[in-house]
Write a protein that holds these residues in place. Structure first.
Motif, mmCIF file in Angstrom:
data_model
loop_
_atom_site.group_PDB
_atom_site.id
_atom_site.type_symbol
_atom_site.label_atom_id
_atom_site.label_comp_id
_atom_site.label_asym_id
_atom_site.label_seq_id
_atom_site.Cartn_x
_atom_site.Cartn_y
_atom_site.Cartn_z
ATOM 1 N N THR A 271 0.764 -1.298 -0.164
ATOM 2 C CA THR A 271 -0.113 -0.024 -0.074
ATOM 3 C C THR A 271 0.882 1.372 -0.012
ATOM 4 O O THR A 271 0.236 2.307 -0.350
ATOM 5 C CB THR A 271 -1.181 -0.075 1.193
ATOM 6 O OG1 THR A 271 -2.231 0.948 1.033
ATOM 7 C CG2 THR A 271 -0.393 0.309 2.295
ATOM 8 N N THR A 272 2.164 1.114 0.368
ATOM 9 C CA THR A 272 3.157 2.334 0.580
ATOM 10 C C THR A 272 3.276 2.764 -1.013
ATOM 11 O O THR A 272 3.531 4.101 -1.172
ATOM 12 C CB THR A 272 4.358 2.275 0.820
ATOM 13 O OG1 THR A 272 4.915 0.854 0.515
ATOM 14 C CG2 THR A 272 4.236 1.741 2.634
ATOM 15 N N LEU A 273 3.227 2.074 -2.029
ATOM 16 C CA LEU A 273 3.404 2.616 -3.272
ATOM 17 C C LEU A 273 2.264 2.419 -4.192
ATOM 18 O O LEU A 273 2.089 2.785 -5.402
ATOM 19 C CB LEU A 273 4.472 2.154 -3.911
ATOM 20 C CG LEU A 273 5.906 2.611 -3.552
ATOM 21 C CD1 LEU A 273 6.841 1.876 -4.213
ATOM 22 C CD2 LEU A 273 5.958 4.139 -3.591
ATOM 23 N N ALA A 274 1.516 1.204 -4.020
ATOM 24 C CA ALA A 274 0.404 0.778 -4.803
ATOM 25 C C ALA A 274 -0.962 1.208 -4.358
ATOM 26 O O ALA A 274 -2.112 0.252 -4.298
ATOM 27 C CB ALA A 274 0.368 -0.902 -4.838
ATOM 28 N N SER A 275 -1.081 2.329 -3.953
ATOM 29 C CA SER A 275 -2.338 3.165 -3.415
ATOM 30 C C SER A 275 -2.206 4.444 -3.805
ATOM 31 O O SER A 275 -1.147 5.061 -3.509
ATOM 32 C CB SER A 275 -2.544 2.690 -2.052
ATOM 33 O OG SER A 275 -2.014 3.371 -1.173
ATOM 34 N N SER A 276 -3.222 5.321 -3.892
ATOM 35 C CA SER A 276 -3.157 6.697 -4.155
ATOM 36 C C SER A 276 -2.713 7.450 -3.057
ATOM 37 O O SER A 276 -1.880 8.423 -2.862
ATOM 38 C CB SER A 276 -4.415 7.466 -4.620
ATOM 39 O OG SER A 276 -5.710 7.149 -3.562
ATOM 40 N N SER A 277 -3.014 6.847 -1.770
ATOM 41 C CA SER A 277 -2.796 7.507 -0.613
ATOM 42 C C SER A 277 -1.225 7.160 -0.357
ATOM 43 O O SER A 277 -0.485 8.200 0.301
ATOM 44 C CB SER A 277 -3.509 7.239 0.631
ATOM 45 O OG SER A 277 -3.545 5.745 0.860
ATOM 46 N N GLY A 278 -0.970 6.036 -0.546
ATOM 47 C CA GLY A 278 0.520 5.690 -0.399
ATOM 48 C C GLY A 278 1.488 6.498 -1.208
ATOM 49 O O GLY A 278 2.433 7.245 -0.634
ATOM 50 N N LEU A 279 1.081 6.778 -2.379
ATOM 51 C CA LEU A 279 1.959 7.493 -3.245
ATOM 52 C C LEU A 279 1.987 8.958 -2.979
ATOM 53 O O LEU A 279 3.143 9.663 -3.049
ATOM 54 C CB LEU A 279 1.281 7.430 -4.865
ATOM 55 C CG LEU A 279 1.367 6.357 -5.726
ATOM 56 C CD1 LEU A 279 0.819 6.160 -6.926
ATOM 57 C CD2 LEU A 279 2.961 6.118 -5.973
ATOM 58 N N GLY A 280 0.862 9.546 -2.348
ATOM 59 C CA GLY A 280 0.984 10.812 -1.893
ATOM 60 C C GLY A 280 1.748 11.028 -0.635
ATOM 61 O O GLY A 280 2.380 12.054 -0.623
ATOM 62 N N VAL A 281 2.020 10.072 0.312
ATOM 63 C CA VAL A 281 2.865 10.027 1.256
ATOM 64 C C VAL A 281 4.267 9.948 0.885
ATOM 65 O O VAL A 281 5.168 10.440 1.467
ATOM 66 C CB VAL A 281 2.511 9.225 2.639
ATOM 67 C CG1 VAL A 281 3.459 9.094 3.648
ATOM 68 C CG2 VAL A 281 0.816 9.599 2.927
ATOM 69 N N SER A 282 4.329 8.829 0.282
ATOM 70 C CA SER A 282 5.691 7.924 -0.278
ATOM 71 C C SER A 282 6.595 9.051 -1.097
ATOM 72 O O SER A 282 7.865 9.210 -1.072
ATOM 73 C CB SER A 282 5.806 6.627 -0.407
ATOM 74 O OG SER A 282 5.176 5.972 0.507
ATOM 75 N N ILE A 283 5.813 9.270 -2.102
ATOM 76 C CA ILE A 283 6.386 9.916 -3.271
ATOM 77 C C ILE A 283 5.992 11.545 -3.424
ATOM 78 O O ILE A 283 6.555 12.224 -4.400
ATOM 79 C CB ILE A 283 6.111 9.094 -4.676
ATOM 80 C CG1 ILE A 283 6.392 7.852 -4.383
ATOM 81 C CG2 ILE A 283 7.030 9.719 -5.790
ATOM 82 C CD1 ILE A 283 7.859 7.412 -3.910
ATOM 83 N N LYS A 284 5.009 11.777 -2.804
ATOM 84 C CA LYS A 284 4.505 13.123 -2.963
ATOM 85 C C LYS A 284 3.929 13.446 -4.089
ATOM 86 O O LYS A 284 4.232 14.635 -4.911
ATOM 87 C CB LYS A 284 5.584 14.409 -2.402
ATOM 88 C CG LYS A 284 6.016 13.856 -1.077
ATOM 89 C CD LYS A 284 5.158 14.282 -0.060
ATOM 90 C CE LYS A 284 5.674 14.311 1.374
ATOM 91 N NZ LYS A 284 6.282 12.839 1.749
ATOM 92 N N CYS A 285 3.209 12.599 -4.951
ATOM 93 C CA CYS A 285 2.427 12.744 -6.252
ATOM 94 C C CYS A 285 1.050 12.055 -6.093
ATOM 95 O O CYS A 285 0.776 11.171 -5.377
ATOM 96 C CB CYS A 285 3.263 12.071 -7.281
ATOM 97 S SG CYS A 285 3.313 10.377 -7.563
ATOM 98 N N THR A 286 0.461 12.662 -7.201
ATOM 99 C CA THR A 286 -1.280 12.002 -7.345
ATOM 100 C C THR A 286 -0.956 10.892 -8.326
ATOM 101 O O THR A 286 0.064 11.070 -9.261
ATOM 102 C CB THR A 286 -1.880 13.155 -7.702
ATOM 103 O OG1 THR A 286 -1.553 13.672 -9.121
ATOM 104 C CG2 THR A 286 -1.933 14.404 -6.610
ATOM 105 N N LEU A 287 -1.952 10.281 -8.537
ATOM 106 C CA LEU A 287 -2.001 9.480 -9.748
ATOM 107 C C LEU A 287 -2.162 10.061 -11.198
ATOM 108 O O LEU A 287 -1.348 9.817 -12.083
ATOM 109 C CB LEU A 287 -3.556 8.693 -9.727
ATOM 110 C CG LEU A 287 -3.616 7.502 -8.462
ATOM 111 C CD1 LEU A 287 -5.080 7.056 -8.565
ATOM 112 C CD2 LEU A 287 -2.809 6.620 -8.418
ATOM 113 N N GLU A 288 -2.381 11.274 -11.402
ATOM 114 C CA GLU A 288 -2.660 12.109 -12.412
ATOM 115 C C GLU A 288 -1.144 12.465 -12.931
ATOM 116 O O GLU A 288 -0.629 12.615 -13.918
ATOM 117 C CB GLU A 288 -3.360 13.315 -12.412
ATOM 118 C CG GLU A 288 -4.907 13.123 -12.150
ATOM 119 C CD GLU A 288 -5.455 12.435 -10.766
ATOM 120 O OE1 GLU A 288 -6.400 11.671 -10.794
ATOM 121 O OE2 GLU A 288 -4.682 12.501 -9.927
ATOM 122 N N GLU A 289 -0.556 12.940 -11.730
ATOM 123 C CA GLU A 289 1.000 13.175 -11.895
ATOM 124 C C GLU A 289 1.751 12.243 -12.480
ATOM 125 O O GLU A 289 2.693 12.269 -13.316
ATOM 126 C CB GLU A 289 1.564 13.990 -10.798
ATOM 127 C CG GLU A 289 0.935 15.321 -10.491
ATOM 128 C CD GLU A 289 1.262 15.809 -9.161
ATOM 129 O OE1 GLU A 289 1.016 17.238 -8.687
ATOM 130 O OE2 GLU A 289 1.640 14.988 -8.213
#
Length: 394
Positions: A271-289
């Motif tokens: 979930t740290t990279l394979a979820s929209s919330s995880g991407l937001g926290v771990s990579i600081k990006c949205t699905l659209e970005e």
């Protein structure tokens, strides 16, 4: 000599009448229009008993008479068809997510007749959560023509729940643990409240009516705001001893510098990279970005994409090998939002890694999920026709 009191006899008789009525009602709901003759044959009840039940339901306007239906093909004989009166009662369905609460009111034909929604950046406290829930429920109730016909509230929740006792155990996107949500809402509204995990609800629906209806043993995984899953064995949801069976979001899929901290207290969870919330926290990006970065050939996102596809593929290959399902259904916004080819790439890698003993698994992706408020309302309808377990020995 054991003597059964008149009150016990009367109670048992009334209970049996209630069970028989539920049997008849459920058949009319699920198979209507249906004739009295068919009801008698399928329930095993006498025609007179069915007639008495049907007359009561007609008098209470819970069911209505429809068009004549053929009793036997080609015989010319017809019987009166009975079906549910769509306005006989209503069910409220709520979707409780990390950033919003969305609700709709459904009639018995599963048609939405009212809707309401509230959004928030962060709940922060139980009081804020309950305030927004009350606002949504109050707005929905105000739109129902006859509030006495509201039979209950069903809630789909992204997180761990004890559905039997109506307790929210843990909801990462919402932030509260062991919240007795059903009791709190029942005390205020005096109607039954049923809660369930969102992926479990989806899995049950797909196993009954959708892409998994021919399957007996399957896995559903949802890559969305969070990453969740459900396991079905012999058409039954496997909950686990602590209600966490199927929480594939915490399968360890990433290592080394890619093992980002997870809200569960560990690192490297899917979930740290394979979820929209995880991407937001771990990579600081949205699905659209993320999707835009892939389109423009950004090296950072191309590398990240490869790591996520590889991590998911390895995890799924191991899960399939351990559990040996006949089908695996994937869904959620993450995969098809990042790239239209992502599912195909994951599927190809998984099938390449599987041992031949389990490589007959059917992997599918569900792009158009049923509305979660509708699934939640279905909890109410299901319970309305349910025969109490403690009466089955009668």
């Amino acid at each position: 000599m054991h003597i059964v009191s008149d009150s016990v006899k009367k109670s048992s008789h009334m209970l049996l009448k209630s069970i028989n009525q539920q049997k008849v009602l459920f058949l009319i709901y699920s198979e209507g229009p249906i004739s009295r003759v068919e009801l008698s044959e399928k329930t095993g009840l006498s025609r007179q008993t069915v007639t008495n039940i049907v007359n009561r339901l007609l008098e209470e306007k819970i069911i209505v008479v429809g068009e004549l239906i053929d009793l036997e093909a080609g015989s010319g004989r017809k019987r009166v068809g009975l079906h549910i009166n769509s306005g006989s009662f209503y069910a409220i369905g709520l979707e409780l997510a990390g950033k919003y609460i969305r609700g709709q009111v459904y009639n018995l034909h599963q048609e939405a007749v009212a809707s309401a929604e509230r959004t928030i950046n962060k709940y922060g406290s139980v009081d804020v959560l309950l305030k927004l829930l009350h606002e949504v429920i109050d707005e929905l109730i105000s739109q129902v023509p006859n509030t006495s016909k509201i039979k209950g509230i069903g809630i789909s929740i992204q997180g761990l729940v004890d559905s039997q006792h109506g307790i929210v155990l843990r909801t990462p996107g919402i932030g509260f643990h062991r919240l007795r949500l059903s009791q709190l809402l029942e005390d205020k509204y005096h109607i039954p409240v049923h809660i369930e995990n969102d992926v479990n609800l989806l899995s049950v629906y797909e196993n009954m009516n959708g892409s998994l209806k021919e399957s007996n043993n399957n896995i559903t995984i949802k890559f969305d705001y969070g990453t969740g899953g459900a396991i079905v064995h012999d058409k039954q949801i496997v909950a686990g001893s602590n209600f966490v069976a199927g929480e594939f979001g915490h399968y360890k899929g990433f290592y080394g510098e890619d093992a980002y901290p997870c809200h569960c207290g560990r690192s490297g969870c899917l979930t740290t990279l394979a979820s929209s919330s995880g991407l937001g926290v771990s990579i600081k990006c949205t699905l659209e970005e993320f999707a835009e970065g892939l389109k423009t050939g950004d090296a950072k996102f191309l590398s990240l994409y490869e790591k996520i596809v590889d991590g998911i593929s390895i995890a799924l290959a191991n899960i399939i090998t351990f559990i040996n399902p006949d089908s695996l259904l994937m869904t959620g916004r993450v995969i098809h939002s990042i790239s239209p080819e992502m599912f195909s790439e994951i599927k190809a890698r998984v099938m390449h890694q599987l041992p031949v003993t389990v490589n007959n698994v059917q992997m599918m992706y569900l792009y158009n999920k049923p509305d979660e408020t509708k699934l939640a309302a279905g909890l109410v309808i299901k319970r309305a026709f349910e025969i109490p377990l403690d009466t089955l020995s009668l």
